[in-house]
Design an enzyme around this catalytic site. Structure first.
Site, PDB file in Angstrom:
ATOM      1  N   GLU A 244      11.305  -6.425  -9.685  1.00  0.00           N
ATOM      2  CA  GLU A 244      10.376  -5.373 -10.003  1.00  0.00           C
ATOM      3  C   GLU A 244      11.186  -4.293 -10.606  1.00  0.00           C
ATOM      4  O   GLU A 244      12.138  -3.536 -10.224  1.00  0.00           O
ATOM      5  CB  GLU A 244       9.911  -4.535  -8.621  1.00  0.00           C
ATOM      6  CG  GLU A 244       9.089  -5.395  -7.566  1.00  0.00           C
ATOM      7  CD  GLU A 244       8.088  -4.547  -7.080  1.00  0.00           C
ATOM      8  OE1 GLU A 244       6.875  -4.840  -6.880  1.00  0.00           O
ATOM      9  OE2 GLU A 244       8.799  -3.875  -6.121  1.00  0.00           O
TER      10      GLU A 244
ATOM     11  N   GLY B 171       1.473  -2.724  -6.158  1.00  0.00           N
ATOM     12  CA  GLY B 171       1.181  -1.480  -5.583  1.00  0.00           C
ATOM     13  C   GLY B 171      -0.223  -0.883  -5.771  1.00  0.00           C
ATOM     14  O   GLY B 171      -1.306  -1.180  -5.184  1.00  0.00           O
ATOM     15  N   GLY B 172      -0.337  -0.119  -6.893  1.00  0.00           N
ATOM     16  CA  GLY B 172      -1.491   0.643  -7.262  1.00  0.00           C
ATOM     17  C   GLY B 172      -2.950  -0.019  -7.122  1.00  0.00           C
ATOM     18  O   GLY B 172      -3.637   0.271  -6.246  1.00  0.00           O
TER      19      GLY B 172
ATOM     20  N   TRP C 233       0.687  -1.257   0.101  1.00  0.00           N
ATOM     21  CA  TRP C 233      -0.020   0.130  -0.157  1.00  0.00           C
ATOM     22  C   TRP C 233       0.716   1.343   0.182  1.00  0.00           C
ATOM     23  O   TRP C 233       0.317   2.470  -0.158  1.00  0.00           O
ATOM     24  CB  TRP C 233      -0.885  -0.132   1.209  1.00  0.00           C
ATOM     25  CG  TRP C 233      -1.998  -1.064   1.053  1.00  0.00           C
ATOM     26  CD1 TRP C 233      -2.597  -1.542   0.097  1.00  0.00           C
ATOM     27  CD2 TRP C 233      -3.170  -0.982   2.226  1.00  0.00           C
ATOM     28  NE1 TRP C 233      -3.501  -2.478   0.043  1.00  0.00           N
ATOM     29  CE2 TRP C 233      -4.122  -2.071   1.421  1.00  0.00           C
ATOM     30  CE3 TRP C 233      -3.372  -0.676   3.210  1.00  0.00           C
ATOM     31  CZ2 TRP C 233      -5.066  -2.426   2.217  1.00  0.00           C
ATOM     32  CZ3 TRP C 233      -4.469  -0.997   3.778  1.00  0.00           C
ATOM     33  CH2 TRP C 233      -5.333  -1.833   3.395  1.00  0.00           C
TER      34      TRP C 233
ATOM     35  N   GLY D 230       4.775   1.629 -10.972  1.00  0.00           N
ATOM     36  CA  GLY D 230       3.896   2.932 -11.022  1.00  0.00           C
ATOM     37  C   GLY D 230       3.659   3.737 -12.189  1.00  0.00           C
ATOM     38  O   GLY D 230       3.129   4.915 -12.356  1.00  0.00           O
TER      39      GLY D 230
ATOM     40  N   SER E 158       3.146  -2.587 -12.238  1.00  0.00           N
ATOM     41  CA  SER E 158       2.075  -2.167 -12.739  1.00  0.00           C
ATOM     42  C   SER E 158       1.144  -3.556 -13.094  1.00  0.00           C
ATOM     43  O   SER E 158       0.341  -3.774 -14.152  1.00  0.00           O
ATOM     44  CB  SER E 158       2.244  -1.445 -14.264  1.00  0.00           C
ATOM     45  OG  SER E 158       2.954  -0.133 -13.896  1.00  0.00           O
TER      46      SER E 158
HETATM   47  C1  PEP Z   1       5.244  -1.855  -6.162  1.00  0.00           C
HETATM   48  O1  PEP Z   1       4.715  -0.823  -5.226  1.00  0.00           O
HETATM   49  O2  PEP Z   1       5.913  -2.646  -5.565  1.00  0.00           O
HETATM   50  C2  PEP Z   1       4.741  -1.942  -7.503  1.00  0.00           C
HETATM   51  C3  PEP Z   1       4.870  -2.809  -8.231  1.00  0.00           C
HETATM   52  O3  PEP Z   1       3.717  -0.831  -7.692  1.00  0.00           O
HETATM   53  P1  PEP Z   1       2.768  -0.881  -9.007  1.00  0.00           P
HETATM   54  O4  PEP Z   1       2.124  -2.123  -8.858  1.00  0.00           O
HETATM   55  O5  PEP Z   1       1.859   0.451  -8.695  1.00  0.00           O
HETATM   56  O6  PEP Z   1       3.413  -0.482 -10.262  1.00  0.00           O
END
Ligand code: PEP
Length: 251
Positions: free
Chosen positions: A168, A234-235, A10, A174, A213
């Site tokens: 990642e 994340g999002g 989060w 993001g 993402s």
């Molecule tokens: C994260 O915060 O680990 C991430 C992958 O963010 P998002 O899914 O928003 O790209």
């Protein structure tokens, strides 16, 4: 053999009230249907107490977004693994790209955190990944190799239950850009080989998550890849409907 882990980060989002609302909605959906996948949510520290109450007796585990290497002491602004245990935290995200790139955490600091979390009996989720510049310069594997070797330095006796890795790519976090399933699989396979060099055959039981993402629309094709054992979201993890759809994607 490797149970998928569907994890939500989060970041610096949600008040206690918003966290409670999330769980009301998310747990309602889980009551309708669960699948054989593990779920983890890493809320901000300030929500841990409320989230621990909310997830009691449910299939959801809690994570934290960072932790110090010491159990207590003069470390202003830090939270220890011992403190996290009070809230039934199981996983701790370490080395997230925002910690590396915004807050300047080095591989050395990250290694200390991994060791502290691991020796306290919590499960580190060590994040690794290259920037766009590094990818374009053909350095993806070198970067990931160094982050793994340095981040896991001095760690031994791991199992599938005690260590998780998250790949990642920084350019996908993001940004709405996702690595293609094949781009991700290629790096995951490399990570598994590296884990084999470090820890031997137990590497086959260690989960390697993809993050960057991830959404309900792409989660299914990402999870189909042989070396992808879950996702770090994340999002989309802020929305109970979207996170639930990721949890059940492809089932
Ligand atoms: C994260 O915060 O680990 C991430 C992958 O963010 P998002 O899914 O928003 O790209």
């Amino acid at each position: 053999m490797r149970k998928y882990l569907i994890a939500g980060n989060w970041k610096m989002h949600k008040t206690v009230k918003e966290a409670k609302e999330f769980f009301e909605n998310f747990l309602r959906k889980l009551k309708e249907k669960t699948v054989d996948r593990e779920i983890m949510i890493a809320p901000p520290f300030t929500c841990l107490f409320a989230c621990a109450e909310a997830v009691k007796g449910t299939p959801v585990s809690l994570g934290a977004q960072n932790a110090c290497w010491e159990p207590k002491g003069a470390f202003t602004g830090e939270i220890s693994p011992e403190m996290l245990k009070e809230f039934e935290v199981k996983y701790v995200i370490i080395g997230h790209s925002e910690r590396r790139h915004i807050f300047g955490e080095t591989d050395e600091i990250i290694n200390k955190r991994v060791k502290g979390v691991f020796s306290a009996g919590l499960v580190p989720v060590l994040c690794v990944g290259e920037t766009l510049e590094e990818r374009e310069a053909g350095k993806t594997f070198d970067v990931v190799k160094t982050q793994l070797e340095e981040g896991l330095r001095g760690i031994s006796g791991v199992s599938g239950e005690t260590l998780v890795i998250a790949y990642e790519p920084v350019w996908a976090i993001g940004t709405g850009k996702t690595a293609t399933p094949l781009q991700a699989q290629e790096v995951h396979q490399f990570i598994r080989e590296k884990l084999k060099e470090l820890f031997g055959e137990v590497a086959d039981s260690i989960r390697i998550l993809y993050g960057g993402s991830v959404k309900p629309e792409n989660a299914g094709s990402i999870l189909e890849q042989p070396d992808i054992d879950g996702v770090l979201v994340g999002g989309a993890s802020l929305d109970p409907e979207k996170f639930y759809d990721i949890y059940t994607a492809g089932t």
